[in-house]
Structures are given as structure tokens and as C-alpha cells.
Design an enzyme around this catalytic site. Structure first.
Site, mmCIF file in Angstrom:
data_model
loop_
_atom_site.group_PDB
_atom_site.id
_atom_site.type_symbol
_atom_site.label_atom_id
_atom_site.label_comp_id
_atom_site.label_asym_id
_atom_site.label_seq_id
_atom_site.Cartn_x
_atom_site.Cartn_y
_atom_site.Cartn_z
ATOM 1 N N ARG A 46 0.881 -1.172 -0.145
ATOM 2 C CA ARG A 46 0.116 -0.094 -0.085
ATOM 3 C C ARG A 46 0.921 1.294 0.149
ATOM 4 N NH1 ARG A 46 -5.293 -1.191 4.052
ATOM 5 N NH2 ARG A 46 -6.688 -1.984 2.159
ATOM 6 N N LYS A 48 -16.546 -14.702 6.156
ATOM 7 C CA LYS A 48 -17.680 -14.433 6.129
ATOM 8 C C LYS A 48 -18.402 -14.094 5.087
ATOM 9 C CE LYS A 48 -16.643 -11.200 9.152
ATOM 10 N NZ LYS A 48 -16.899 -10.010 10.035
ATOM 11 N N GLY A 82 -6.676 -6.901 0.678
ATOM 12 C CA GLY A 82 -6.784 -7.865 2.187
ATOM 13 C C GLY A 82 -5.840 -8.993 1.906
ATOM 14 N N GLY A 104 -12.042 -4.374 1.744
ATOM 15 C CA GLY A 104 -13.479 -3.923 1.970
ATOM 16 C C GLY A 104 -13.842 -3.136 0.853
#
Ligand code: 3PG
Ligand code: MG
Length: 396
Positions: free
Chosen positions: A38, A199, A352, A375
Site C-alpha cells: 500500500r 464470512k 486484503g 472492503g
């Protein structure tokens, strides 16, 4: 992307306040930067501004300190790493707002780079507080948003601040929106979404939105357990999102209606413990022992996914296929990463842990695009404009 970018604005001699996403993964034991992608991804914007005579003031969050100063979440080490990759000194401010910081900014010369302290040490950042955004805005004359990874947050430094300064997108923001936009607007088919991770809950709106565009949804990782439970399979000790069972059933039904091939694993690697050295075995989906947990997809599933992925011209991948951090449970993720790296297809990796996995394997260059947003990339694919993007002005 129809937004004003850094190239459209005058930056010479100006104080340019740049929101970056330097929320990098830190090594759990040492606290060192585990992956500096990043930081590197923001270099084109930082270099451009420097080379065009701007005073570059960088701001970022790190972790979730929830409005308090947390020593381990100071940005010193990040400023240091930036200084190494940029090959020039990067000054570190003691805070992100206030008189002391304003004095440091006033002393800057063209080409200087200053890193502000963690924005989230102030609870006003996440609250999207107006006076806090104004206090940040006072530091600059122009605002540039290059923090695609945080663009899904309506925080003070991400979206609110754009109301107080002339604003523009940085090069990373531009590249992210262009690449992710491409797979949403006119993907070459067949198009597969390969999804994993723990999830379902953070992927529901994305799944609903892409059902109209994809030919396949392939599900691995922990989230497969919830889908399988919804289909009445026993999943042993695997974590199931019990409040998502109806949603999982609804998504399976939606896929059927839209003629999307939703593929669930037909076999798994299971273990009695989530530890390196745990005893593992391969079992068919219908025979998961009651006392064991799913830790990876099995070899038949890898073959079945691979067979279909080879037919695809566009692939979006978000979420590892197993508990990738533990080498024994990383097989599915590794096999599919290798497969994608060799395909002549547009391969887009959500950020991620998927980006980390691909990076660790040295395969990032073999993918069409690796997003810096986890996200954020999921929310982008949900079809809603991200607050950080929406706040930027459109091109005339
Ligand atoms: C991320 O890593 O997802 C972004 O930097 C945003 O961080 P957050 O999820 O803590 O808001
Ligand atoms: Mg996040």
C-alpha cells in the site's frame, strides 16, 4: 473515471494534502510492516506531486485505535519505510491537527514530504466530524484522495474534507476505479467470481449485484460452511454464521434464477485444531466428521474450480480458500493463485488477505490487477459509489 485527477490541477508551490491508505498489515509478533504494497502503490502520486513542486502532506489511518493514542499504531515506521522507497527524508508530525503541525507545514519547501500522525487517534475522524475535517483542511490548499482502500468509509479525511478544499483523485484511486469499473461495466465472458474468506455477511450486497453479470460464483474458505449448512450439510466444528443461513439460501436461489453456476466445494481438508502440525484429512463434503473443522478446500474441488476457471475470460477473486496463514491449510489458495497467474484472462484480485497471499507467492505481476482495497473493492462491486469517490468533483 470521470473525476478530476491530480493532472487536472495546479500544484506548483502548493501545500497538497494527500489521503493515502497506509493501513498496512503488521507482523503479529514483531509489529514490523508485513507487506508494504500500500505504501509502494501511493508512490506514483507522491512522486508526481514532488516533481511538480508541491509540498506533500500525507495523512492515513493505521489499525483501529478508536480515538485513542496507541503506541504500536504510530506511523513512524511507515514514514521511515516510505522514506526508503522514495529515497528522500520524510518528516513525521507529532499529530495530524493543531498548532504544532501547522507550524511544521508552514516551514515546508517545494518537494518536501511530511507524514501526519494516525488520523484515528482522534475519534472525530471516523465520526466524519466537520470541525475536524476543517482542521485537517487548514493544513493544505488542495486535497488529493489516493486512499482507495479507505474510500468506502465516510470519514473526515476521506469524504468530508473534500467539501473544504479543491479536490482531485490520485493515480492509485484512478487506476483502482478504472480496473474495477471495467469488470463491472463490460466484462468479457465467461466471468467468474471466486470467493472465500471467513464470512458471507460482508459479501452479500456484492453477490446480489454481480449475479446479473457473472457466469460462475465459486465459494471456498470459511464462508462455504454457511452455504453448506443452509443446504442441510453437517459441517462439524466449522464456524457457521447462523444469522446468515436464510441469506445463503436466498443467494443460492437467486443464482438458480439468474442461471449462474454457483459452485460449492465437494471436498475439504479438515483438522481437529487450527494449528500448524494439526492432523488433517481429506473428506467429501457429505462426510465432514462432527469433531473436525474445515481448514481448506480439497483436491477434487481444486480440480473442479480449475476446470471452469480455465474457460473464463474475466475472474474476480476475493478471499482465501482456506486458513492460508498456516502452511498446511494453504494448498487450495496456492493452487488457484498459480492457476490464475497462468491464465490469459483478466484476473482481478480483491485486496486484503488475497492480495497478501498472491504477493507472498510472488505472483502479483502475473495478475491483471491487484487491488489495494479489501472492503473497498467488495463495496465497489456492490454497485454503490464509494463515499471517497463520490466526494470528488466530476471532470468539466
Ligand atoms: C482496510 O484495510 O480495509 C482499510 O484501510 C479500511 O480500514 P478499516 O476496515 O479499519 O476501516
Ligand atoms: Mg477493512
Amino acid at each position: 473515471m470521470n473525476k478530476v485527477t491530480v493532472k487536472d490541477i495546479e500544484v506548483k508551490g502548493k501545500r497538497v494534502l494527500v489521503r493515502v491508505d497506509f493501513n498496512v498489515p503488521l507482523d503479529e509478533k514483531t509489529g514490523d510492516i508485513a507487506d508494504d504494497n500500500r505504501i509502494r502503490a501511493a508512490l506514483p502520486t507522491i512522486k508526481y506531486l514532488k516533481d511538480h513542486g508541491a509540498k506533500v502532506i500525507l495523512m492515513s489511518h493505521l489499525g483501529r485505535p478508536k480515538g485513542k493514542v496507541v503506541k504500536n499504531l504510530r506511523l513512524n515506521a511507515i514514514a521511515e519505510r516510505l522514506s526508503q522507497v522514495l529515497r528522500q527524508p520524510v518528516a513525521m508530525a507529532p499529530d495530524c491537527v493543531g498548532a504544532g503541525v501547522e507550524r511544521m507545514v508552514a516551514a515546508m519547501k517545494a518537494g518536501d514530504v511530511l507524514m501526519l500522525e494516525n488520523l484515528r487517534f482522534h475519534k472525530e475522524e471516523e465520526a466524519g466530524d466537520l470541525p475536524f475535517a476543517q482542521a485537517l483542511a487548514r493544513l493544505g490548499e488542495v486535497f488529493v484522495n489516493d486512499a482507495f482502500g479507505a474510500a468506502h468509509r465516510a470519514h473526515a479525511s476521506v469524504s468530508v474534507i473534500a467539501g473544504f478544499l479543491p479536490a482531485a483523485a490520485g493515480f492509485l484511486m484512478e487506476k483502482e476505479v478504472a480496473n474495477l469499473g471495467k469488470i463491472m461495466e463490460n466484462p468479457v465472458r465467461p466471468f467468474a467470481a471466486l470467493l472465500g474468506g471467513a464470512k458471507i455477511s460482508d459479501k452479500v450486497s456484492m453477490l446480489e449485484n454481480i449475479m446479473d453479470k457473472v457466469d460462475y460464483v465459486m465459494v471456498g474458505g470459511g464462508m462455504a460452511a454457511t452455504f453448506l449448512k443452509a443446504e442441510s450439510y453437517e459441517v462439524g466444528q466449522s464456524l457457521v454464521e447462523t444469522d446468515m443461513l436464510d441469506t445463503a439460501s436466498r443467494l443460492i436461489e437467486l443464482a438458480r434464477k439468474k442461471k449462474v453456476n454457483l459452485m460449492l466445494p465437494m471436498d475439504f481438508v479438515v483438522a481437529d485444531e487450527v494449528n500448524s502440525g494439526a492432523r488433517t484429512e481429506n473428506v467429501p463434503t457429505a462426510e465432514i466428521p462432527g469433531e473436525k473443522r474445515i481448514v481448506d478446500i480439497g483436491p477434487q474441488t481444486i480440480d473442479a474450480f480449475s476446470l471452469e476457471l480455465r474457460k473464463c475470460k474475466t475472474i474476480f477473486w476475493n478471499g482465501p480458500m482456506g486458513i492460508f496463514e498456516i502452511p498446511e491449510f494453504a494448498g487450495g489458495t496456492k493452487e488457484l493463485a498459480k492457476l490464475l497467474a497462468g491464465l490469459e484472462a483478466m484476473t482481478v484480485i480483491g485486496g486484503g488477505s488475497t492480495a497478501e497471499a498472491v504477493g507472498e507467492m510472488g505472483l502479483a505481476d502475473k495478475m491483471t490487477f491487484v487491488s489495494t482495497g479489501g472492503g473497498a473493492s467488495l463495496e465497489f462491486l456492490s454497485g454503490d459509489e464509494l463515499p471517497g469517490v463520490a466526494a470528488l468533483p466530476d471532470k468539466e
